[in-house]
Design a protein around this motif. Structure first.
Motif, PDB file in Angstrom:
ATOM      1  N   LEU A 227       0.876  -1.250   0.191  1.00 54.20           N
ATOM      2  CA  LEU A 227       0.102  -0.102  -0.093  1.00 54.20           C
ATOM      3  C   LEU A 227       0.943   1.234   0.203  1.00 54.20           C
ATOM      4  O   LEU A 227       0.470   2.296  -0.202  1.00 54.20           O
ATOM      5  CB  LEU A 227      -0.764   0.216   1.523  1.00 54.20           C
TER       6      LEU A 227
ATOM      7  N   SER B  28       1.062   2.637  -3.340  1.00 51.30           N
ATOM      8  CA  SER B  28      -0.252   3.612  -3.710  1.00 51.30           C
ATOM      9  C   SER B  28      -0.081   5.010  -3.029  1.00 51.30           C
ATOM     10  O   SER B  28      -0.914   5.924  -3.655  1.00 51.30           O
ATOM     11  CB  SER B  28      -1.667   2.675  -3.055  1.00 51.30           C
TER      12      SER B  28
ATOM     13  N   GLU C 281      -5.571   3.615   0.380  1.00 55.54           N
ATOM     14  CA  GLU C 281      -6.442   2.333   0.069  1.00 55.54           C
ATOM     15  C   GLU C 281      -7.832   2.748  -0.409  1.00 55.54           C
ATOM     16  O   GLU C 281      -8.135   2.188  -1.472  1.00 55.54           O
ATOM     17  CB  GLU C 281      -6.667   1.682   1.365  1.00 55.54           C
TER      18      GLU C 281
ATOM     19  N   ARG D  90      -7.147   3.536  -4.148  1.00 55.42           N
ATOM     20  CA  ARG D  90      -6.800   2.667  -4.814  1.00 55.42           C
ATOM     21  C   ARG D  90      -8.010   1.761  -5.024  1.00 55.42           C
ATOM     22  O   ARG D  90      -8.310   1.192  -6.307  1.00 55.42           O
ATOM     23  CB  ARG D  90      -5.846   1.743  -4.213  1.00 55.42           C
TER      24      ARG D  90
END
Ligand SMILES: Cc1ncc(COP(=O)(O)OP(=O)(O)O)c(N)n1
Ligand SMILES: Cc1ncsc1CCOP(=O)(O)O
Ligand SMILES: [Mg+2]
Length: 530
Positions: A251, A254, A452, A455
């Motif tokens: 993550l 991201s 998140e 994403r």
């Protein structure tokens, strides 16, 4: 054979005094039914009996064209005279025992409840078909005789209904703008949700009641389609520790790719530290506090951190969270020092009733205060003692009650979504020696939850599609990533040769956040599924 239970999904309670100028009552009722209203209650508080009877008769004809039952508020005489499908009575109206005797068999009877005790009385009596729970929010459509319940007051009432067939609707101040928040939060700890919501002014005061009713139905149905969602992914098989660490570590990419806006309303002690930590990870901090800019800020993808270390911006916190829920952005709430004062506890209650957090983060003392445990004490903003004897049990219970992810930081960190709980054992002791390490954790958790969320929403919902969840994405992994990055960076910082104390440690910590990679996280993570 008893008649099928009505569909309580969208319950219209009429209020002719709220009609827009020139809007005919019967036209509005018909349009509301066209829009998807599933059950109607005629509520006339200041109308002569003869006029009330006429309105009830004509309303019943219209409702029955759509196969929708018609109930009468309070007035059993009217209900009998026009053979209504049922009645709704409050705590000070005709007792249900008498109502049940007077009305024809199979009549639908609903009772207002405002406390679990009132709901338990209804369960004991065994005569009601449904309860009307409220008022959830402030309302101008009824002079309330009981305090506003708040969203978080609904769960305990639903819990009393769990082993019964009694249905439940919520009422009071429910609008399209707070409906998803209301539905997400109004669930018992064991997952008993509402069967519908009751609305007066949002529908009746509209020139286009069918459009409003349709929108409300869309949101209710989208929410019902979501599994028992606590902002985390539903796994076919429980994930291994390695799966969670890998997801959390990657993550970080991201964060750097999406540079989420991390809007942080925080305390004046650590504000600069949090902004620098956010930048070091590759995200974009903004520390705005005025309520006047929250609607605009909420539209920028990312996450919201509300840390009430110094509660000087409550109006900003209320507005920011409301709009973050509306824009489906994750909210991380850090109730700093909640155990220290009654003011902090009442403010936390007000904030959590207004908006739904995706993650609540605290030390053991703050978690104890939230769940009402005496096992761990708070001392100001710190936690006393060695923590809970069963952290998993405490965190699962709190996650189910608050309907979100719970992060408990300390020498050992725990994260739970109510089903899954992980224990994280990284971190340098120096973290405990600087001010605001807990606040930093809130900031890093918000950073990764924002990434998140972005994403997982790569494909924006098609226009007109109604999202049924308050924040897309796996906030459980987001929270794990936030804690792991901070604690692993602190270990790397403490090892640096130039670190001789907390001053050099803090700047080294920011450096290590800046230089962190997924590989370093995977290599060093100490995470167990407990
Ligand atoms: C669905 C539903 N829930 C609650 C009420 C409130 O009823 P009551 O407490 O009797 O207050 P009045 O509506 O009579 O003012 C309701 N009417 N409908
Ligand atoms: C009848 C009733 N009972 C509790 S609140 C309320 C009125 C709700 O009206 P609104 O949906 O306009 O807030
Ligand atoms: Mg009444």
């Amino acid at each position: 054979m008893s008649s099928p239970s009505p569909d309580y999904t969208l319950y219209l309670v009429t209020g002719r005094e709220l009609l827009p100028p020139g809007k005919d009552y019967y036209e509005s009722l018909n349009e509301s039914l066209e829009g998807g209203v599933t059950i109607v209650q005629i509520r006339e508080k200041n109308t002569d009996t003869r006029e009330f009877l006429e309105i009830a008769k004509r309303s019943k004809e219209i409702c029955h064209r759509y196969g929708v039952p018609l109930l009468i508020n309070d007035r059993i005489d009217i209900a009998l005279a026009m053979n209504a499908d049922g009645i709704h009575i409050g705590q000070s109206d005709m007792p249900i025992e008498i109502a049940r005797k007077l009305l024809p068999a199979g009549s639908i009877i609903g009772v207002s409840v405002n406390t679990p005790a009132e709901a338990e009385e209804v369960v004991k009596g065994g005569l009601a078909d449904y309860v009307g729970i409220g008022a959830l929010w402030a309302t101008n459509s009824k002079k309330l005789t009981s305090p506003v319940l708040g969203i978080r007051g609904v769960g305990p009432i639903l819990q009393t209904l769990e082993k019964t067939s009694i249905k439940a609707v919520a009422i009071g101040g429910i609008k399209s703008s707070n409906l998803l928040r209301s539905l997400h939060g109004a669930v018992s700890p064991n997952g008993r949700a509402l069967d519908g919501i009751a609305v007066v002014s949002e529908i009746v005061s509209s020139h286009q009641p069918s459009v409003v009713a349709q929108r409300l139905c869309q949101i209710i149905r989208a929410s019902k389609d979501q599994p028992f969602n606590l902002f985390s992914r539903i796994y076919a098989e429980p994930p291994t520790a390695q799966v969670l660490v890998d997801s959390a570590a990657h993550l970080l990419r991201s964060v750097k790719e999406y540079r989420p806006l991390v809007h942080q309303i925080t305390n004046n002690v650590t504000i600069n530290q949090l902004a620098n930590a956010t930048l070091a990870l590759g995200a974009s901090p903004i520390m705005a506090t005025s309520p006047h800019e929250m609607e605009d800020l909420a539209k920028i993808p990312g996450a919201l951190l509300i840390n009430f270390g110094t509660i000087s911006d409550k109006e900003g916190m209320l507005a920011a969270g409301h709009y973050a829920n509306l824009e489906r952005k994750p909210i991380v709430f850090d109730p700093v020092g909640i155990g220290a004062t009654a003011y902090r506890r009442t403010t936390a209650n007000e904030l959590l009733n207004t908006w739904q957090a995706a993650v609540i983060k605290g030390n053991a003392g703050e978690i104890a205060s939230l769940i009402g445990s005496n096992e761990v004490k708070s001392h100001g903003v710190d936690s006393l003692g060695s923590g809970f004897s069963s952290p998993k049990e405490i965190l699962c219970a709190l996650a189910k009650r608050e309907r979100c992810i719970i992060v408990m930081t300390g020498e050992t960190d725990y994260i739970s979504d109510g089903n899954l709980t992980v224990k994280l054992s990284n971190g340098s002791a120096l973290l405990g020696d600087i001010t605001g390490s807990g606040c930093l954790a809130g900031s890093t958790v918000a950073t990764f939850c924002g990434a998140e969320n972005k994403r997982s929403k790569r494909s924006e919902p098609s226009s007109g599609e109604v999202e049924g969840i308050l924040a897309a994405g796996d906030m459980f992994v987001g929270a794990i990533a936030g804690v792991l990055t901070l604690t692993i960076a602190s270990e790397l910082a403490a090892q640096r040769p130039e670190v001789h104390g907390t001053g050099t440690f803090l700047s080294a910590l920011i450096d290590e956040l800046y230089n962190l990679t997924p590989e370093k996280i995977i290599q060093r993570a100490k995470l167990e599924v407990v």
